[in-house]
Design an enzyme around this catalytic site. Structure first.
Site, mmCIF file in Angstrom:
data_model
loop_
_atom_site.group_PDB
_atom_site.id
_atom_site.type_symbol
_atom_site.label_atom_id
_atom_site.label_comp_id
_atom_site.label_asym_id
_atom_site.label_seq_id
_atom_site.Cartn_x
_atom_site.Cartn_y
_atom_site.Cartn_z
ATOM 1 N N LYS A 80 -35.969 -36.979 13.319
ATOM 2 C CA LYS A 80 -35.423 -35.674 12.976
ATOM 3 C C LYS A 80 -35.046 -34.880 14.229
ATOM 4 O O LYS A 80 -34.183 -33.997 14.167
ATOM 5 C CB LYS A 80 -36.396 -34.906 12.082
ATOM 6 C CG LYS A 80 -36.391 -35.461 10.642
ATOM 7 C CD LYS A 80 -35.151 -35.042 9.884
ATOM 8 C CE LYS A 80 -34.742 -35.888 8.702
ATOM 9 N NZ LYS A 80 -35.531 -35.836 7.507
ATOM 10 N N ASP A 113 -30.293 -40.613 4.466
ATOM 11 C CA ASP A 113 -30.828 -39.334 4.950
ATOM 12 C C ASP A 113 -29.931 -38.485 5.855
ATOM 13 O O ASP A 113 -30.000 -37.273 5.797
ATOM 14 C CB ASP A 113 -32.146 -39.605 5.681
ATOM 15 C CG ASP A 113 -33.014 -38.379 5.836
ATOM 16 O OD1 ASP A 113 -33.316 -37.730 4.830
ATOM 17 O OD2 ASP A 113 -33.395 -38.059 6.976
ATOM 18 N N SER A 126 -37.028 -32.606 1.664
ATOM 19 C CA SER A 126 -37.956 -33.734 1.644
ATOM 20 C C SER A 126 -38.571 -33.922 0.257
ATOM 21 O O SER A 126 -39.049 -32.966 -0.350
ATOM 22 C CB SER A 126 -39.050 -33.466 2.671
ATOM 23 O OG SER A 126 -39.845 -34.598 2.813
ATOM 24 N N ARG A 150 -44.092 -33.696 9.811
ATOM 25 C CA ARG A 150 -43.501 -32.950 10.917
ATOM 26 C C ARG A 150 -44.234 -31.632 11.152
ATOM 27 O O ARG A 150 -44.903 -31.118 10.268
ATOM 28 C CB ARG A 150 -42.021 -32.667 10.640
ATOM 29 C CG ARG A 150 -41.113 -33.847 10.935
ATOM 30 C CD ARG A 150 -39.673 -33.562 10.647
ATOM 31 N NE ARG A 150 -39.462 -33.263 9.236
ATOM 32 C CZ ARG A 150 -39.294 -32.049 8.736
ATOM 33 N NH1 ARG A 150 -39.281 -30.995 9.538
ATOM 34 N NH2 ARG A 150 -39.116 -31.886 7.447
ATOM 35 N N ARG A 153 -45.176 -43.465 4.279
ATOM 36 C CA ARG A 153 -43.760 -43.764 4.522
ATOM 37 C C ARG A 153 -43.521 -45.220 4.880
ATOM 38 O O ARG A 153 -44.382 -45.877 5.467
ATOM 39 C CB ARG A 153 -43.256 -42.935 5.704
ATOM 40 C CG ARG A 153 -43.228 -41.450 5.470
ATOM 41 C CD ARG A 153 -41.925 -41.034 4.848
ATOM 42 N NE ARG A 153 -41.856 -39.594 4.648
ATOM 43 C CZ ARG A 153 -40.731 -38.941 4.444
ATOM 44 N NH1 ARG A 153 -39.584 -39.590 4.425
ATOM 45 N NH2 ARG A 153 -40.752 -37.644 4.243
ATOM 46 N N LYS A 162 -33.395 -38.061 -2.222
ATOM 47 C CA LYS A 162 -32.243 -38.598 -1.488
ATOM 48 C C LYS A 162 -32.342 -40.114 -1.332
ATOM 49 O O LYS A 162 -31.411 -40.853 -1.644
ATOM 50 C CB LYS A 162 -32.132 -37.970 -0.078
ATOM 51 C CG LYS A 162 -31.861 -36.490 -0.076
ATOM 52 C CD LYS A 162 -31.747 -35.944 1.336
ATOM 53 C CE LYS A 162 -33.003 -36.083 2.162
ATOM 54 N NZ LYS A 162 -34.178 -35.382 1.624
ATOM 55 N N THR A 163 -33.500 -40.573 -0.837
ATOM 56 C CA THR A 163 -33.666 -42.002 -0.582
ATOM 57 C C THR A 163 -33.707 -42.778 -1.892
ATOM 58 O O THR A 163 -33.017 -43.785 -2.071
ATOM 59 C CB THR A 163 -34.947 -42.249 0.246
ATOM 60 O OG1 THR A 163 -34.863 -41.463 1.438
ATOM 61 C CG2 THR A 163 -35.111 -43.706 0.610
HETATM 62 N N1 LIG Z 1 -36.795 -37.829 -11.466
HETATM 63 C C1 LIG Z 1 -36.962 -38.220 -10.204
HETATM 64 N N2 LIG Z 1 -35.917 -38.284 -9.342
HETATM 65 C C2 LIG Z 1 -36.086 -38.650 -8.061
HETATM 66 N N3 LIG Z 1 -37.275 -38.998 -7.522
HETATM 67 C C3 LIG Z 1 -38.360 -38.985 -8.324
HETATM 68 C C4 LIG Z 1 -38.256 -38.587 -9.690
HETATM 69 N N4 LIG Z 1 -39.477 -38.670 -10.237
HETATM 70 C C5 LIG Z 1 -40.312 -39.085 -9.278
HETATM 71 N N5 LIG Z 1 -39.661 -39.291 -8.098
HETATM 72 C C6 LIG Z 1 -40.295 -39.690 -6.827
HETATM 73 O O1 LIG Z 1 -40.061 -38.667 -5.865
HETATM 74 C C7 LIG Z 1 -39.929 -39.198 -4.560
HETATM 75 C C8 LIG Z 1 -38.601 -38.829 -3.939
HETATM 76 O O2 LIG Z 1 -38.678 -39.147 -2.571
HETATM 77 P P1 LIG Z 1 -37.476 -39.549 -1.646
HETATM 78 O O3 LIG Z 1 -36.379 -40.181 -2.420
HETATM 79 O O4 LIG Z 1 -38.020 -40.336 -0.496
HETATM 80 O O5 LIG Z 1 -37.055 -38.109 -1.147
HETATM 81 P P2 LIG Z 1 -36.163 -37.689 0.061
HETATM 82 O O6 LIG Z 1 -35.458 -38.897 0.562
HETATM 83 O O7 LIG Z 1 -35.233 -36.675 -0.494
HETATM 84 O O8 LIG Z 1 -37.116 -37.104 1.057
HETATM 85 C C9 LIG Z 1 -40.069 -40.692 -4.672
HETATM 86 O O9 LIG Z 1 -41.393 -41.013 -4.393
HETATM 87 C C10 LIG Z 1 -39.729 -40.938 -6.161
HETATM 88 O O10 LIG Z 1 -40.351 -42.084 -6.670
HETATM 89 C C1 LIG Z 2 -38.522 -37.694 7.572
HETATM 90 C C2 LIG Z 2 -38.381 -36.659 6.828
HETATM 91 O O1 LIG Z 2 -37.353 -36.616 5.915
HETATM 92 P P1 LIG Z 2 -37.224 -36.775 4.331
HETATM 93 O O2 LIG Z 2 -38.483 -36.338 3.747
HETATM 94 O O3 LIG Z 2 -36.067 -35.879 4.034
HETATM 95 O O4 LIG Z 2 -36.898 -38.202 4.023
HETATM 96 C C3 LIG Z 2 -39.268 -35.521 7.034
HETATM 97 O O5 LIG Z 2 -38.978 -34.475 6.455
HETATM 98 O O6 LIG Z 2 -40.232 -35.652 7.803
HETATM 99 CA CA LIG Z 3 -35.815 -39.791 2.699
HETATM 100 MN MN LIG Z 4 -34.720 -36.492 5.100
#
Ligand SMILES: Nc1ncnc2c1ncn2[C@@H]1O[C@H](COP(=O)(O)OP(=O)(O)O)[C@@H](O)[C@H]1O
Ligand SMILES: C=C(OP(=O)(O)O)C(=O)O
Ligand SMILES: [Ca+2]
Ligand SMILES: [Mn+2]
Length: 666
Positions: free
Chosen positions: A328, A384, A365, A183, A449, A369-370
């Site tokens: 977003k 999200d 980010s 972004r 992604r 969360k995911t």
């Molecule tokens: N201890 C941990 N807890 C959560 N995620 C972790 C951890 N260690 C490594 N990761 C990695 O960090 C990233 C978290 O990303 P994601 O869940 O997509 O974040 P968000 O959804 O908050 O943007 C993933 O690639 C995951 O594999």
């Molecule tokens: C799509 C997004 O969200 P997130 O990394 O929280 O999944 C972003 O920040 O561009």
């Molecule tokens: Ca996410």
């Molecule tokens: Mn997000």
């Protein structure tokens, strides 16, 4: 009669025992059969030419929808299909609506649009024609509208017309988002106009950089002209929010099949009946991302501009093709619309256990969360964006958008398996022959992604709604390595950390940069909030108190030292911690307080080595730990200065408690 694969020999042909002179046996058809050679025996297709045969291959469309269970609360009762309209009339109205969306604001009516692909000249096109009062070259041409195409159709469009589109070995569509792979928050503009300006957060710390109404129209015209100059545009009519009473109709007009498929996956997909009754959208995105904004336009500071106009209910995207910008952008819209209805919009993941216990996962980010809301033992509500109303929680979206750098089948099997046909894979690198994706490859970007429909996760909860949350988990990826892996928060601490929205990521891919940078993003999503952070914090405090939710701070970042010395918290440990929160065992644990941040840290968590629970124990250099802890505390305090003058709710006592709940440096 026929040989149809069941092993019986066909008796339709008989080889004569006598040999013809050239050595080939003569074929005799059975008596009574028409004198023609048949190569199969099923009845013939009722067509007279190849074109008709190909036409048979495709039967009447039924739009791919977001599945719902039988008791579908997201179909409002008053939704009766417009049976009184002929199919032709309905299509005409649909195209009239799209034509109106694409209209230049200097003209009375929209451009000439045709539903369907260009080049199908055989049947007379269903056009919607504007009165030709302002004859111009652009008004004379048709724009073809590819309306709510299916994933298969969008794959074909992408592969035929968009360089960089490939089918990976698991069936996903690999695409490139161009120069921008994340972004561009600095290029976001919000129109300051009378209907919303008094509600919005402006000034220091705010993500809302103002733009005037006139300049918005200049950019809107630029986007509309660009889109109309194309041979074809993609139009998605879809929904946001699984709460039927607060569903929002959105239209996304874009130039790339990739963008259309991305939104197909990320928004809620209407049923054919819902689409028939779609009517006028509540909000429209004009995505002209391949086309730059004009730097001579007022307020423009780069070739990228993402402009939100709440009065016109429109968003314009110029100069960035990163698809997350659309998702977003809609989230920002919800951060304005929902609080006005007393509903809290949340940048959080959400899932539910077998006992109906709901957990929210807040975080910036990359904090998890995911990853953590996708849990084989719990139903996924969403990864999200959510709403918390008086009825409980609802997902805003119809899909997930997972980071996939270093994705592994072993650690994240559900996400791995969701990367199949229909999934958009952005900016990944793959082996050129077999198209095996190398998830460790950061050549294009670290922000690779995958966008997939939510039902690609097997234990999804459909419809994506749930009761009031029991646990609120604040995720922080602390690259300084000083925050404990888990701590239980008081009410005031929850507000303090929610408003702070801390995470620290490593500075990125620049060689030699080892120092983590702290990010404070109010409400764990400052880039998307529209109102002052205290508005959301007040709503959260009120809802948590009313529904008796417990909050936790979980560090998914570094342990045993800062980035470069320590290592990232093992995902397996974080999952154990999350399990102990869900099953209630952590609530009853023994706690010890940490210095400076005054966090309550459990002395034991099932499956996690106790020595890492108090972060200083995992550091070999204790003085370094103390210094780093103080440094981070100072950063927290500095960040919070901007909120010291604000009140949370009408309650100055709570505000004082929140201020006191931050780190204390002696
Ligand atoms: N201890 C941990 N807890 C959560 N995620 C972790 C951890 N260690 C490594 N990761 C990695 O960090 C990233 C978290 O990303 P994601 O869940 O997509 O974040 P968000 O959804 O908050 O943007 C993933 O690639 C995951 O594999
Ligand atoms: C799509 C997004 O969200 P997130 O990394 O929280 O999944 C972003 O920040 O561009
Ligand atoms: Ca996410
Ligand atoms: Mn997000």
């Amino acid at each position: 009669m026929a040989s149809n694969g069941n092993g019986n020999a066909s008796h339709d042909f008989e080889f004569a025992s006598s040999h013809v002179p050239n050595g080939l046996s003569k074929i005799n058809t059975k008596p009574g059969e028409p004198d023609m050679c048949k190569d199969d025996t099923s009845s013939t297709v009722k067509v007279s030419n190849l074109e008709q045969l190909h036409a048979l291959q495709k039967k009447k469309a039924s739009a791919p929808t977001t599945p719902r269970n039988a008791t579908n609360p997201s179909t409002p009762k008053n939704l009766t299909p417009r049976a009184y309209l002929s199919e032709e009339e309905r299509q005409k109205q649909q195209m009239q609506s799209v034509s109106a969306s694409l209209a230049s604001l200097t003209r009375q009516s929209g451009p000439q649009v045709i539903k369907g692909e260009p080049g199908r000249k055989k049947s007379p096109p269903k056009t919607v024609t504007a009165p030709r009062l302002d004859i111009s070259d652009s008004a004379l041409k048709f724009t073809h509208v590819l309306y709510n195409l299916s994933p298969s159709e969008l794959y074909e469009q992408a592969i035929k017309f968009e360089k960089g589109s490939f089918i990976t070995s698991s069936g996903a569509l690999a695409t490139l988002s161009g120069a921008k792979t994340g972004r561009s928050p600095k290029d976001k503009r919000v129109v300051k106009e009378e209907t919303s300006k008094d509600d919005l957060w402006w000034g220091r710390g705010s993500p809302n950089i103002e733009m005037d109404e006139e300049t918005f129209l200049v950019n809107r015209e630029r986007a509309v002209d660009y889109l109309n100059s194309l041979e074809k545009v993609f139009v998605n009519d879809q929904f946001l929010n699984w709460d039927p009473q607060n569903r929002i109709k959105v239209r996304i007009i874009s130039a790339r099949a990739y963008h259309s498929l991305f939104m197909h996956n990320m928004c809620i997909r209407p049923t054919p009946e819902e689409l028939e009754d779609f009517g006028t959208p509540d909000f429209t995105i004009y995505n002209a991302g391949q086309f730059p904004c004009n730097r001579y336009t007022h307020y423009m500071s780069s070739s990228t501009s993402i402009d939100l106009n709440l009065k016109r209910k429109e968003m314009v995207i110029l100069g960035t093709q990163y698809a997350g910008e659309m998702k977003k952008g809609l989230f920002s819209l919800m951060h304005y619309l929902m609080p006005k209805r007393g509903i809290l919009s949340l940048h959080s993941g959400c899932n539910m256990g077998k006992e109906g216990d709901v957990a929210l996962f807040f975080g910036l980010s990359g904090t998890g969360k995911t990853t953590l809301s996708t849990d084989p033992n719990r139903q996924l509500i969403g990864d999200d964006e959510h709403c918390w109303s008086d009825n409980g929680v609802s997902n805003i979206e119809g899909g997930c958008y997972a980071k996939c750098i270093d994705l592994s089948k072993e650690k994240e099997p559900e996400i791995w398996n969701a990367i199949k046909f229909g999934t958009v894979l952005e900016n990944v690198v793959f082996e050129e022959h077999y198209r095996e994706v190398d998830y460790t490859d950061k050549s294009v970007t670290e922000n690779t992604r995958a966008a997939y429909p939510i039902e690609y996760i097997p234990n999804v909860r459909l419809p994506c709604v749930g009761p009031h949350p029991k646990n609120i988990i604040l995720l922080s990826c602390d690259a300084f390595g000083v925050l404990p892996p888990v701590s239980k928060l008081t009410h005031a601490q929850t507000m303090y950390h929610f408003i702070s929205g801390y995470t620290a990521l490593v500075a990125g891919t620049v060689e030699g940069v080892k120092e983590p940078t702290a990010t404070f993003s109010a409400c764990f999503g400052a880039a998307f909030i529209m109102l002052h952070p205290t508005k959301y914090a007040t709503m959260l405090a009120e809802k948590m108190q009313r529904h008796g939710a417990t909050a936790w701070l979980v560090n998914t970042g570094w342990s045993g030292g800062s980035y470069g010395v320590g290592s990232r918290m093992k995902l397996a440990y974080t999952r154990k911690i999350i399990n102990a929160i869900h099953d209630g065992s952590l609530l009853g644990a023994n706690y010890a307080q940490t210095p400076i941040f005054n966090l309550a840290v459990p002395t034991a968590v099932n499956g996690v080595p106790s020595e890492i629970l108090q972060p200083q124990n995992a550091w070999s250099d204790k003085t370094q730990y103390d210094a780093t802890l103080k440094k981070l505390a100072g950063l927290f305090q500095k960040n919070f200065e901007i909120y010291a003058d604000y009140q949370v709710g009408g309650n100055s006592q709570l505000t004082q408690q929140i201020l006191a709940a931050g780190p204390v440096l002696q």
